[in-house]
Every structure is written in structure tokens, then in C-alpha cells.
Write an enzyme that holds these catalytic residues in place. Sequence first.
Site, PDB file in Angstrom:
ATOM      1  N   GLU A   1       9.097 -20.121 -20.496  1.00  0.00           N
ATOM      2  CA  GLU A   1       9.001 -18.803 -19.869  1.00  0.00           C
ATOM      3  C   GLU A   1      10.157 -17.899 -20.327  1.00  0.00           C
ATOM      4  OE1 GLU A   1       6.819 -17.191 -18.548  1.00  0.00           O
ATOM      5  OE2 GLU A   1       7.763 -15.644 -17.346  1.00  0.00           O
TER       6      GLU A   1
ATOM      7  N   CYS B   1       0.871  -1.183   0.000  1.00  0.00           N
ATOM      8  CA  CYS B   1       0.000   0.000   0.000  1.00  0.00           C
ATOM      9  C   CYS B   1       0.900   1.223   0.000  1.00  0.00           C
ATOM     10  CB  CYS B   1      -0.846   0.032   1.268  1.00  0.00           C
ATOM     11  SG  CYS B   1      -1.837  -1.448   1.485  1.00  0.00           S
TER      12      CYS B   1
ATOM     13  N   LYS C   1      -1.514  -5.501 -20.153  1.00  0.00           N
ATOM     14  CA  LYS C   1      -1.171  -6.174 -18.892  1.00  0.00           C
ATOM     15  C   LYS C   1      -2.228  -7.209 -18.523  1.00  0.00           C
ATOM     16  CE  LYS C   1       1.028  -7.070 -15.132  1.00  0.00           C
ATOM     17  NZ  LYS C   1       2.099  -8.063 -15.340  1.00  0.00           N
TER      18      LYS C   1
ATOM     19  N   LYS D   1       9.536 -14.409 -22.276  1.00  0.00           N
ATOM     20  CA  LYS D   1      10.068 -13.125 -21.786  1.00  0.00           C
ATOM     21  C   LYS D   1      10.862 -12.440 -22.889  1.00  0.00           C
ATOM     22  CE  LYS D   1       8.121 -12.458 -19.141  1.00  0.00           C
ATOM     23  NZ  LYS D   1       7.184 -13.377 -18.542  1.00  0.00           N
TER      24      LYS D   1
ATOM     25  N   ARG E   1       1.195   1.555  -6.093  1.00  0.00           N
ATOM     26  CA  ARG E   1       1.361   0.543  -5.042  1.00  0.00           C
ATOM     27  C   ARG E   1       0.041  -0.158  -4.711  1.00  0.00           C
ATOM     28  NH1 ARG E   1       6.266   1.606  -2.107  1.00  0.00           N
ATOM     29  NH2 ARG E   1       5.463   0.466  -0.332  1.00  0.00           N
TER      30      ARG E   1
ATOM     31  N   ASN F   1       1.021   0.098   6.063  1.00  0.00           N
ATOM     32  CA  ASN F   1       1.474  -0.665   4.904  1.00  0.00           C
ATOM     33  C   ASN F   1       2.212  -1.882   5.438  1.00  0.00           C
ATOM     34  OD1 ASN F   1       2.571  -1.598   2.489  1.00  0.00           O
ATOM     35  ND2 ASN F   1       4.335  -0.226   2.646  1.00  0.00           N
ATOM     36  N   GLY F   2       1.813  -3.081   5.021  1.00  0.00           N
ATOM     37  CA  GLY F   2       2.483  -4.296   5.502  1.00  0.00           C
ATOM     38  C   GLY F   2       1.459  -5.329   5.922  1.00  0.00           C
TER      39      GLY F   2
ATOM     40  N   TRP G   1      -3.754  -1.643  -1.323  1.00  0.00           N
ATOM     41  CA  TRP G   1      -3.705  -2.872  -2.109  1.00  0.00           C
ATOM     42  C   TRP G   1      -4.100  -3.968  -1.131  1.00  0.00           C
ATOM     43  CZ3 TRP G   1      -0.420  -7.358  -2.630  1.00  0.00           C
ATOM     44  CH2 TRP G   1      -0.648  -8.041  -3.827  1.00  0.00           C
TER      45      TRP G   1
ATOM     46  N   HIS H   1      13.082 -33.815 -33.763  1.00  0.00           N
ATOM     47  CA  HIS H   1      11.894 -34.189 -34.541  1.00  0.00           C
ATOM     48  C   HIS H   1      11.456 -33.087 -35.495  1.00  0.00           C
ATOM     49  CE1 HIS H   1      11.449 -37.924 -32.374  1.00  0.00           C
ATOM     50  NE2 HIS H   1      11.665 -37.241 -31.254  1.00  0.00           N
TER      51      HIS H   1
ATOM     52  N   GLU I   1       8.541 -11.180 -25.808  1.00  0.00           N
ATOM     53  CA  GLU I   1       7.660 -10.067 -25.407  1.00  0.00           C
ATOM     54  C   GLU I   1       8.380  -8.734 -25.400  1.00  0.00           C
ATOM     55  OE1 GLU I   1       4.414 -10.633 -22.075  1.00  0.00           O
ATOM     56  OE2 GLU I   1       6.264 -11.606 -21.498  1.00  0.00           O
TER      57      GLU I   1
HETATM   58  O1  M6R Z   1      -3.137 -11.916 -15.165  1.00  0.00           O
HETATM   59  P1  M6R Z   1      -2.812 -13.285 -15.712  1.00  0.00           P
HETATM   60  O2  M6R Z   1      -1.763 -13.978 -14.931  1.00  0.00           O
HETATM   61  O3  M6R Z   1      -4.043 -14.140 -15.880  1.00  0.00           O
HETATM   62  O4  M6R Z   1      -2.242 -13.013 -17.171  1.00  0.00           O
HETATM   63  C1  M6R Z   1      -1.945 -14.083 -18.006  1.00  0.00           C
HETATM   64  C2  M6R Z   1      -1.119 -13.647 -19.201  1.00  0.00           C
HETATM   65  O5  M6R Z   1      -1.827 -12.715 -19.970  1.00  0.00           O
HETATM   66  C3  M6R Z   1       0.221 -13.047 -18.760  1.00  0.00           C
HETATM   67  O6  M6R Z   1       0.960 -13.933 -17.994  1.00  0.00           O
HETATM   68  C4  M6R Z   1       1.061 -12.652 -20.003  1.00  0.00           C
HETATM   69  O7  M6R Z   1       1.431 -13.796 -20.708  1.00  0.00           O
HETATM   70  C5  M6R Z   1       2.275 -11.825 -19.588  1.00  0.00           C
HETATM   71  N1  M6R Z   1       2.443 -10.730 -20.489  1.00  0.00           N
HETATM   72  C6  M6R Z   1       3.547 -12.604 -19.582  1.00  0.00           C
HETATM   73  O8  M6R Z   1       4.666 -11.846 -19.304  1.00  0.00           O
END
Ligand code: M6R
Length: 616
Positions: A486, A2, A611, A490, A27, A103-104, A79, A509, A493
Site C-alpha cells: 500500500e 451529508c 477514481k 500510494k 459531501r 447530517n450524522g 450521502w 531472490h 500513484e
Molecule cells: O472503489 P474500489 O475500492 O473498488 O477501487 C479499487 C481500486 O481501483 C482503488 O483502490 C485504486 O487502487 C486507488 N486509486 C488506490 O489509491
Amino acid sequence: MCGIVGYTGNKPAVNILISGLEKLEYRGYDSAGVALNLNHKITLERAVGRLVNLSVALAKSAAKVELQASTCGIGHTRWATHGGPSEINAHPHLSEGLALVHNGIIENYQVLRKQLESEGYKFNSETDTEVAAHLLNKYLIKENNSPEVALAKLMSKVEGSFAFVATCDRNPEQLLVARRASPLIVGLGEHEFYIASDVTAILEYTRKVIYLEDNDYAVLDKNQIAIYNNGEKVTRDTATIKWDLTQAQRGGFEHFMIKEIFDQPKAINDTLSGRLVASHADFNLLEIAEYAAQIKDLHRIKIVACGTAWHAAQVGKHYFERIARIPCDVEVASEFRYQEPIFQNNDLLICVSQSGETADTLAAIDLIGSQCLTLGITNVLGSSLSRKVKASMLTQAGPEISVASTKAFITQALVMYLLALKFAKVRSQITPEELEKQLSDITLLSSTIHEILQANSEIEALADKYLDYENYFFLGRGVAFPIALEGALKLKEVTYLSAQGYPAGELKHGPIALISPNVVTVAVVQKEEPYFSKTLSNLSEVKARNGKIIVISDAKGREEDLRAIADDLIFVPFINHFITPILTTIPLQVFAYETARKLGREIDCPRNLAKSVTVE
Ligand code: M6R
């Protein structure tokens, strides 16, 4: 996480508090509130949702005059952790003549709440914070102690992490503050002081700040500040901030992505907070306690998620199958939602989502309805996912701003590791000795991630070396495969380079046709056999075709074998085989970030991405 602010001086406090909260909204923004102290009376205003709702409430308030006239007050942007996002749970919390923001997480709040209730204190909220307001009331007002003694007594009672700011109607110009494991700074002006969770909130007013140290508490009015630690009066240096506002919001980091990567040791500690007990003989997962009988009887687990959360789910599968010996399969939510799945009442559906708002993941719960037990793992309390499922587990990663998810991934994996251990215990699949060993290993996780991050210059050099390459494979076997996925996600993206994740054994394959001296293979090689030898043999196939090879491994003892095959080699420490997937993820995150940074990409808001994907 928070955001908290405070002000005492000669200016109208409310404007300063609101402008500070605007800077801290990153936050958390489940609710916001202010308390203003004037003429021995405290006026409170709170609103659910974003800060703009609080501004509207202030503009309409019947106490508008008092609110504007006060020169001392406190504010909070929330939060949610304990208690959903509602006005009643919004801070500041009142306790007859006193207002407090926090906060905490207060870990022993349930015990404290019972004690205070037996002493006649009435609770209005579901928060952990309200116990702190009542305790301070007890020590300051009821027992009539000095502010510093009251704060010391409060701190001796509460366990966990906190930054508190309080104001009492007995002294309309005074603020009381305290901190342990949550940040709190004091800004210095001319006959005025500012309090904030971080410097962004006060940079427009002052650049002179005192960073309060752990267990510091202080009493201040517009003319003076007295800081104490463990009963002694102490002095703290004043620092001058040179950052501009945008830099400061990222804590001095260039981007949110790298800030969040470096937040990970704290995210792990916060996710574990209140769960582990000193002996390591057991741990708390109270969220699933009432389902013990069903867990004992589980036949199958299905995990559904998207993107990074889907990768974490695949790590979770390894935990549930290897540790708890429960059959588990994982599905991408956008596929699952149009299947005709067969569920029985002794199955468990787990949905993993950082935001808890991903449309495809939510659709999985709607599809299954009440056919079986449902469990949500999310980072946002009160999110749609947490409300739709029967049991909800929170990762405590703090708000994740960067579109590329980092700290959410490792905390999701950790929560599934804890769930698997709990399921194993309930189903007698783990010996007390083994459970104790694994729980004690988990306590090393945060400091080990910190250690890996200290060596990030090594990864930065690697990003430099491979900057001209445009095609990547990420390979792994067993639990290292989702880590490879992953790592590839990363990289693509944030850099827009082509990166494909594959099970290492699958290369021959088909994809091996793409290997050439211009292609980089990043391999995650765990020391556990047979994965180590099998992955190494797949890498020889890459080497034979002159592909470049970067290895991330926990097998320090096999350095010679690895050096014979890899062009570059990054080691992470070894704790146990279940922790390795979390640790090997860290260098991959840093590599993606550093490559994107050197390529000058829009790291925090990559093209075409959002996001939270709340549409199909
Ligand atoms: O909020 P969520 O964890 O459900 O989101 C899922 C994906 O949209 C999210 O992980 C996305 O792949 C990210 N951009 C990965 O870095």
C-alpha cells in the site's frame, strides 16, 4: 456525510439553498431536497441523484411561485447511511407542519422509532432522521414548548452524531438548529442568517461566521439569533473567513488527499459508531446477525478486491486466520473473474470495494452467483456491490474524493478486524477476556491516529530529505507486507516515482540486484517476533549494499537495534499487533503526499487514473 443548508432573510431562499448545496455536493449526492416556508405553509421538493435533478424538479414544480417567493428554507444533499438512495429517504423529512434536515447518524433511532410509532407517529422512510423530525414535532407542536426547550428535549433523546436544521409553519421566518459531533456554522448577513455544514456553502454571501460548538442549539429569524448550550444562553465569537472557495471546500487543506488523511480519526469513529457497547463484552454487527449459523460452519473465506482494497483484503486475511482461525485467501478481482473457482455452500466470498462499482470486483459476485454466502464491504450505501451481495457492511469513511485512496483503506481493515472478532466469538475461538481487551484497544485507534498525524512535520522533513531519489522498495513481512504494498502504491500513484512492494524475505531472490546508494528502501518493521528479527536481517542485506533505509515501526523498545540499521526512523505507538498495520499505514500516506506536493504533482487527479474503475 451529508451537506445541510438553511437561510432566513429578505432574499428568495431557494436560490441561496441550491447554490449552497452545489458547494456541498462533494459531501454526498445520493439525493437532494429543499423545504421552503411561506405564509404558514411548508413546500417540499426532493429528487434522487445529483443536485441537477432537484433543479429540474424545482423548475417543473406546481408550487414554483411559493418556492420562489419564500425567504426562509432548508436544504440537504445526501450521502445515504440508513435507508437506500430514494426519494422517500431524501431529506428534508416532514412531520406535520415541520421540516428537518440532518447530517450524522442517530444511533438509537430504532428504539425511538418504536416509541414514536406507539404514540401514533407514522413513518414514511427508512432513515434514522425521521425520528428527529417527529420528536421535534412532539416537543414543539404537540407539547407546545418554546423552540429552545423543544430543541433541548430533542437533544436529550437522540444518541450519536447530528447537525439538525428545522423550520416550522407556525413561524415562517424561523430556523431551529442543533449540533453534536457533526459540524454546523451560522453565516451572518444584514438582516439575514445562513446555516451550513461548512463555509463553502455560504462564502459567496458572507465571510462572517459563528462556528457552533458541540451541543449548541439555536433559534434564529432574520433579525436575531439566540444560542444555547445545556439550558443556558451562550455567546459565541464571530470569525472572519479568509480562504477562497476552493481552499474552503478542502477544509483549508491544499488537497483532498491530505484532507482525507486527516479525516481518518473521524472515519474510524464513524465506522465504529453504534457498534461498540460500554462494557466491551460484545459489539454489534447486525448486518451479519442472521448468518450466525453459516458463520459457525464456515470452511473457508475468499476475499476479492482491486488496488488499495486488495491490500486491505490481505490485512483482512491475517485477521480471519489469526483471530478466527478460518482459512482465508485473497485474490485480485481481475484475475479471479476468469478462473474456474470451486466454491461450496459453507464457503464465504467477501468483496471489498470503496466505491462498490469496480467492474472487476462486481464480476466476482456474478461468477459465484448463489453458490455460497457473499459479503460486500463498501463505502457507498446503495452501490452495485451492496445490492448484489447477501450481506453488506458499510465503512463510514465519508465520500472519498482523492483518487489515491486513504481513509477507505483503514476503515476496510477495521471492518475486517471487527468481522474476524465476531466470527471468532461465534465459533468460540476467543475468550471473553481477550475479546474485551481487543475491543477496548479498538477504542484507542482514532485518538492514536490523531496523535500520529500531529507529528506529520517529521514526515514532511523526510520527504524533503529524499526528494532527489527516484527508486523505492517497500518491504514488510507478515501483515506488514500488504502495508508495504500500500505504501508503494500510494507513492507511485501520486509521485510517478518507481516504487515496488515486496515481502522482505523475497528481496534476496532477485530484486536485491537493484539495491544501490541511489535506491531507498522503506521497511515496515513490526515489533512482533519473529517478524522483527527476520525483517532486520533482510535490512542488513540492503545496508551491506549501501542502500538508503527508512524504517516505520511500532517497536519503540528496540530503538537501538533499529537505529543501527536505519538512516531514518519513524515510530508509531503500539496498541496491539492487529492494530499496528493500520497505524503504520498513516506515515506512508503522508510520505507519499508530501513527496508529491514537493514535486508539484497533480495530487488529487494523478495522470492516467480514475477514481472508480467501472470498466475492465
Ligand atoms: O472503489 P474500489 O475500492 O473498488 O477501487 C479499487 C481500486 O481501483 C482503488 O483502490 C485504486 O487502487 C486507488 N486509486 C488506490 O489509491
